[in-house]
Write a protein that holds these residues in place. Structure first.
Motif, short mmCIF file in Angstrom:
data_model
loop_
_atom_site.label_atom_id
_atom_site.label_comp_id
_atom_site.label_asym_id
_atom_site.label_seq_id
_atom_site.Cartn_x
_atom_site.Cartn_y
_atom_site.Cartn_z
N GLU A 16 34.53 41.00 51.80
CA GLU A 16 33.70 40.16 52.66
C GLU A 16 33.76 38.69 52.23
O GLU A 16 33.92 37.79 53.06
N LYS A 17 33.65 38.46 50.94
CA LYS A 17 33.63 37.06 50.45
C LYS A 17 35.01 36.41 50.54
O LYS A 17 35.12 35.24 50.92
N ALA A 18 36.04 37.17 50.19
CA ALA A 18 37.39 36.59 50.21
C ALA A 18 37.80 36.21 51.63
O ALA A 18 38.62 35.31 51.82
N ALA A 19 37.22 36.90 52.62
CA ALA A 19 37.53 36.54 54.01
C ALA A 19 36.90 35.21 54.40
O ALA A 19 37.32 34.57 55.36
N GLN A 20 35.89 34.79 53.65
CA GLN A 20 35.16 33.58 54.02
C GLN A 20 35.47 32.37 53.15
O GLN A 20 35.24 31.23 53.56
N VAL A 21 35.92 32.60 51.93
CA VAL A 21 36.19 31.48 51.02
C VAL A 21 37.60 31.63 50.45
O VAL A 21 37.95 32.66 49.88
N GLU A 22 38.36 30.56 50.62
CA GLU A 22 39.72 30.56 50.09
C GLU A 22 39.72 30.46 48.59
O GLU A 22 38.83 29.83 48.00
N GLY A 23 40.70 31.03 47.97
CA GLY A 23 40.81 30.93 46.52
C GLY A 23 41.68 32.03 45.99
O GLY A 23 42.32 32.77 46.75
N ARG A 24 41.70 32.13 44.68
CA ARG A 24 42.42 33.22 44.03
C ARG A 24 41.35 34.22 43.62
O ARG A 24 40.45 33.90 42.82
N TRP A 25 41.44 35.42 44.17
CA TRP A 25 40.38 36.42 43.99
C TRP A 25 40.80 37.48 42.98
O TRP A 25 41.90 38.03 43.06
N HIS A 26 39.89 37.74 42.04
CA HIS A 26 40.16 38.66 40.93
C HIS A 26 39.26 39.88 41.06
O HIS A 26 38.04 39.74 41.13
N PHE A 27 39.85 41.07 41.05
CA PHE A 27 39.06 42.30 41.00
C PHE A 27 38.97 42.75 39.55
O PHE A 27 39.98 42.88 38.86
N GLN A 28 37.74 43.00 39.08
CA GLN A 28 37.54 43.31 37.66
C GLN A 28 36.62 44.50 37.48
O GLN A 28 36.09 44.72 36.40
N GLY A 29 36.40 45.27 38.55
CA GLY A 29 35.48 46.39 38.47
C GLY A 29 36.20 47.72 38.26
O GLY A 29 37.42 47.77 38.12
N GLU A 30 35.41 48.76 38.24
CA GLU A 30 35.99 50.10 38.08
C GLU A 30 36.81 50.43 39.32
O GLU A 30 36.36 50.23 40.45
N ILE A 31 38.02 50.94 39.11
CA ILE A 31 38.93 51.21 40.23
C ILE A 31 38.72 52.63 40.75
O ILE A 31 38.73 53.59 39.98
N GLN A 32 38.53 52.72 42.05
CA GLN A 32 38.54 54.03 42.70
C GLN A 32 39.84 54.11 43.49
O GLN A 32 40.14 53.22 44.30
N SER A 33 40.57 55.17 43.26
CA SER A 33 41.91 55.30 43.82
C SER A 33 41.94 55.09 45.34
O SER A 33 42.79 54.38 45.88
N ARG A 34 40.96 55.67 46.04
CA ARG A 34 40.98 55.60 47.50
C ARG A 34 40.71 54.19 48.01
O ARG A 34 40.89 53.91 49.20
N LYS A 35 40.25 53.30 47.14
CA LYS A 35 39.97 51.93 47.58
C LYS A 35 41.09 50.96 47.23
O LYS A 35 41.02 49.77 47.56
N LEU A 36 42.13 51.45 46.57
CA LEU A 36 43.16 50.53 46.08
C LEU A 36 43.86 49.77 47.20
O LEU A 36 44.19 48.59 47.05
N ARG A 37 44.08 50.43 48.32
CA ARG A 37 44.76 49.76 49.42
C ARG A 37 43.95 48.55 49.90
O ARG A 37 44.49 47.47 50.11
#
Ligand code: PLP
Length: 215
Positions: free
Chosen positions: A58-79
């Motif tokens: 939601e946020k990356a769609a509204q603000v340009e930048g380099r976005w970093h994911f740093q949370g726990e990974i759930q396989s089904r959400k990787l895409r």
């Protein structure tokens, strides 16, 4: 003080403690409103960190930048994560890496998450498992191994912990010369992490104030 002035003052204080020019400051915006992200963007911040897929999307769609994911990974959400995130800091599983490589539509930068104590609560792999995971990443053309990330275990003194992390990183770089980055340090300990060799710091509450709870 209005919100913009408050954030600007906090940001200046944090930036004043960054003692090396090669440090990337990632503003961790998880749980804060997108209006705060917009203010940071106007203040010249270009790197943002999020822990949850939906919120990052939601946020990356509204603000340009380099976005970093740093949370726990759930396989089904990787895409989905690979759609909005430019960098993933929390990869700690070979099957996640394989899946990421097959679902991503672009090359994605990845930090392997190191755990000093193996506690699953914080994620990460033990130092002894890093080489095998790194070698696996090298077989995946869409996954670009850039370095290691670590969150210290609770109760570990920061200088002792980050010194150990930096040594593990140096050994890792010996085998994987492209893995030059070290993502270490948060609001409470980033100055020490910088001293010990961090290249990326992930700072939230020191910039944005007390974090609202996750809804
Ligand atoms: C929340 C979080 C941060 C930022 O924490 P602050 O204490 O607010 O600076 C950094 N890294 C990770 C992995 C986090 O989950």
């Amino acid at each position: 003080m209005n919100r913009r002035d408050e954030i600007a003052a906090n940001l200046l204080a944090v930036q004043g403690k960054i003692t090396r020019p090669d440090i990337t400051l990632i503003a961790v915006t998880k749980t804060y409103p997108v209006s705060d992200v917009q203010i940071l963007h106007e203040l010249g911040i270009n790197n943002f960190g999020e822990n949850r897929n939906e919120e990052g999307l939601e946020k990356a769609a509204q603000v340009e930048g380099r976005w970093h994911f740093q949370g726990e990974i759930q396989s089904r959400k990787l895409r989905d994560i690979a759609r909005w995130a430019d960098v993933i800091h929390s990869l700690d599983d070979a099957s996640h890496a394989t899946k990421l490589n097959s679902v991503t539509e672009k090359e994605i930068d990845v930090f392997l998450q190191l755990s000093l104590d193996g506690d699953p609560a914080r994620g990460g792999v033990r130092a002894s498992e890093l080489a095998a995971l790194g070698a696996h990443l090298h077989t995946l053309p869409n996954v670009n191994l850039v370095g290691l990330m670590c969150v210290l275990p609770l109760g570990v003194e920061a200088r002792i912990g980050f010194t150990e992390v930096a040594k593990i990183h140096r050994d890792f770089q010996g085998e994987f010369p492209g893995a030059q980055s070290l993502s270490a340090g948060m609001s409470g300990d980033f100055e020490i992490a910088i001293d010990c060799g961090a290249t990326h710091i992930r700072v939230g509450s020191q910039i944005l104030g007390m974090r609202p709870p996750h809804g």
